[in-house]
Motif scaffolding. Structure first.
Motif, PDB file in Angstrom:
ATOM      1  N   VAL A 195      28.652  38.179  33.987  1.00  0.00           N
ATOM      2  CA  VAL A 195      29.259  37.002  34.613  1.00  0.00           C
ATOM      3  C   VAL A 195      29.913  37.500  35.900  1.00  0.00           C
ATOM      4  N   VAL A 196      29.573  36.878  37.018  1.00  0.00           N
ATOM      5  CA  VAL A 196      30.050  37.362  38.319  1.00  0.00           C
ATOM      6  C   VAL A 196      30.846  36.270  39.026  1.00  0.00           C
ATOM      7  N   GLY A 197      32.007  36.633  39.519  1.00  0.00           N
ATOM      8  CA  GLY A 197      32.804  35.720  40.326  1.00  0.00           C
ATOM      9  C   GLY A 197      32.741  36.107  41.788  1.00  0.00           C
ATOM     10  N   LEU A 198      32.286  35.209  42.638  1.00  0.00           N
ATOM     11  CA  LEU A 198      32.287  35.446  44.089  1.00  0.00           C
ATOM     12  C   LEU A 198      33.599  34.903  44.633  1.00  0.00           C
ATOM     13  N   ILE A 236      33.922  40.785  39.646  1.00  0.00           N
ATOM     14  CA  ILE A 236      34.256  39.934  40.786  1.00  0.00           C
ATOM     15  C   ILE A 236      33.794  40.627  42.057  1.00  0.00           C
ATOM     16  N   VAL A 237      33.292  39.846  42.988  1.00  0.00           N
ATOM     17  CA  VAL A 237      32.856  40.366  44.288  1.00  0.00           C
ATOM     18  C   VAL A 237      33.605  39.623  45.388  1.00  0.00           C
ATOM     19  N   PHE A 238      34.325  40.361  46.196  1.00  0.00           N
ATOM     20  CA  PHE A 238      35.118  39.800  47.289  1.00  0.00           C
ATOM     21  C   PHE A 238      34.221  39.493  48.478  1.00  0.00           C
ATOM     22  N   MET A 293      42.789  44.853  45.624  1.00  0.00           N
ATOM     23  CA  MET A 293      41.824  44.284  44.692  1.00  0.00           C
ATOM     24  C   MET A 293      41.141  45.373  43.871  1.00  0.00           C
ATOM     25  N   PRO A 294      41.070  45.206  42.555  1.00  0.00           N
ATOM     26  CA  PRO A 294      40.430  46.212  41.698  1.00  0.00           C
ATOM     27  C   PRO A 294      38.937  45.966  41.465  1.00  0.00           C
ATOM     28  N   TRP A 295      38.341  45.067  42.244  1.00  0.00           N
ATOM     29  CA  TRP A 295      36.943  44.714  42.034  1.00  0.00           C
ATOM     30  C   TRP A 295      36.070  45.117  43.229  1.00  0.00           C
ATOM     31  N   LEU A 296      34.844  44.664  43.219  1.00  0.00           N
ATOM     32  CA  LEU A 296      33.877  45.022  44.254  1.00  0.00           C
ATOM     33  C   LEU A 296      34.016  44.121  45.481  1.00  0.00           C
ATOM     34  N   CYS A 356      38.425  30.403  47.162  1.00  0.00           N
ATOM     35  CA  CYS A 356      37.364  29.754  46.392  1.00  0.00           C
ATOM     36  C   CYS A 356      36.736  30.812  45.494  1.00  0.00           C
ATOM     37  N   LEU A 357      36.576  30.480  44.232  1.00  0.00           N
ATOM     38  CA  LEU A 357      35.975  31.414  43.273  1.00  0.00           C
ATOM     39  C   LEU A 357      34.763  30.750  42.646  1.00  0.00           C
ATOM     40  N   ILE A 358      33.587  31.237  43.016  1.00  0.00           N
ATOM     41  CA  ILE A 358      32.327  30.736  42.485  1.00  0.00           C
ATOM     42  C   ILE A 358      31.925  31.605  41.296  1.00  0.00           C
TER      43      ILE A 358
END
Length: 440
Positions: free
Chosen positions: A75-78, A114-116, A133-136, A160-162
């Motif tokens: 599951v990926v959050g943009l 999560i991808v920033f 941020m601890p994500w990508l 916005c978080l997709i």
């Protein structure tokens, strides 16, 4: 991406002019997400969306390159955000907390990322913001991918978080555009963001609201009283049963509250006068503070004739989350049965003053019809001394919905005089007509 930044700078100025927001009190964000939590499908393999012709990697928090293919099955959050917009930085703090909690769960750690997607102004700003941020992240230099993602998911505001949910057949990807809303409302409980999980959360939320009482909202195991006057007087929450109650979210530091609180005090006293001698109904307000310290709370509360939840009580944050309070001052009205009547108490006070009581739909419908009749006699256009363009009278649904009057800086709803060129709006009562040379 530059267009998105310019649009948000304008929106940011308009939003910050509307109301003071205590971001330590409750996360606030600027986005245009649906609240129905609907998802739709994209036929593309979502991994290919994140890769560009110049590379198929993302940046880890340490700066190392991570293959896009490593996201397969997750599951990926943009996360579309920027360091120059304070609601983004505040929401980032919340998102970091949720992300870390999910990563601590061994069964979730490998299935979520999560991808920033940056809207920062330059590389230094990007690097500084990304360090929290601890994500990508998509490399700042990869403008093509950042623009493509913004366009593909129709991102109109930040943060916005997709949420991308890969299906088992790997042919389609479910896309949920309400990530910010879901994280704020449900936190870690929203994971894995599937329809089944969100339906379950909504069902629980509905059950909670159906069973809502004053006691369930305003008390907890260690407290069943409110602060009164003079200090240290205490008033039982049970004594409010059967009354119409307003929950007033405010703080001494809030500039709009400095105007609205005196107005609310005046209306409160007039409503109490109207109800004198009536044994079957009463009205009360409970102050829900977001002051920064006890001294500020005490000083502010002393100016108020009503009750208050004690300073720094855990109920305060719970109420802010429960009623989705994103800015202050805000006035939520509860009926005699403890159920929510409206969250638009501030607007109704500004529009109708003491006549708004008891704030029910039936009462407001009557007042709106009266306002519609009054509007029939108003000029269709006006030249206002505080604005250079001609203003047009517009009803609710045609630009005259909820707004902040540009003359008195207070909320309004329904009919308004609006500039069709730049969006300037004022209450009809605030218009100061002037004659203007047509050539000017």
């Amino acid at each position: 991406m530059e267009e998105l930044e310019k649009k948000n700078i304008t929106s940011m100025k308009e939003e910050e002019a509307e109301e003071e927001i205590d971001n330590s009190f409750v996360p606030v964000y600027h986005s245009f997400a649906s609240k129905n939590y609907h998802s739709h499908l994209v036929s593309d393999d979502y991994l290919s969306i994140l890769a560009s012709k110049d590379g198929d990697f993302l940046l880890s928090p340490t700066g190392a390159q991570v293959k896009v293919s490593e996201l397969e099955g997750k599951v990926v959050g943009l996360y579309f955000s920027a360091n120059w917009y304070s609601p983004c930085t505040k929401f980032t703090n919340l998102l970091v907390n949720v992300y870390q909690q999910l990563k601590e769960c061994s069964n979730i750690n490998l299935g979520f990322e999560i991808v920033f997607v940056s809207s920062d102004e330059d590389l230094n700003a990007f690097n500084t913001y990304r360090s929290s941020m601890p994500w990508l992240a998509i490399p700042f230099s990869d403008l093509e991918t950042r623009r493509a993602l913004t366009q593909k998911f129709d991102v109109e505001g930040i943060p916005c978080l997709i949420i991308l949910l890969p299906n088992d057949d790997k042919l389609d990807t479910a896309v949920i555009k309400d990530g910010v809303e879901l994280v704020y409302r449900y936190g870690v409980q929203a994971f894995p963001f599937t329809k089944e999980r969100l339906d379950e959360l909504r069902k629980k939320e509905k059950e909670k609201r159906d069973n809502q009482t004053l006691s369930s909202l305003l008390t907890h195991d260690a407290r069943d009283v409110l602060s009164g006057h003079p200090s240290p007087k205490q008033v039982s929450v049970a004594s409010l049963k059967g009354k119409t109650v307003g929950l007033y979210f405010s703080a001494q530091w809030c500039n709009p509250a400095k105007k609205f609180t005196p107005r609310l005090i005046s209306v409160y006293k007039k409503i109490k006068q109207q109800l004198e001698g009536k044994d079957d109904e009463d009205f009360e307000i409970v102050f829900v503070s977001s002051d920064h310290n006890q001294v500020d709370f005490t000083t502010y509360f002393e100016t108020m004739p009503w009750l208050a939840i004690p300073f720094d009580d855990p109920t305060i944050k719970a109420l802010a989350k429960y009623f989705d309070i994103r800015g202050i001052p805000s006035l939520v009205i509860l009926g005699p049965d403890g159920k929510t009547v409206t969250k638009q108490g501030r607007s109704l006070i500004n529009l109708y003053k003491e006549n708004a009581y008891p704030f029910t739909k039936t009462r407001i419908d009557i007042l709106e019809k009266q306002m519609d009749e009054i509007a029939k006699g108003l000029p269709k256009t006006e030249n206002h001394s505080g604005h250079r363009h001609e203003l047009t009278l517009v009803p609710e649904g045609h630009g005259g919905g909820a707004f902040i009057c540009c003359d008195c800086d207070e909320q309004g709803y329904g009919w308004a005089y609006q500039c069709l060129e730049c969006g300037y709006e004022v209450h009809p009562k605030c218009v100061k007509p002037v004659r203007r040379d047509p050539e000017n």
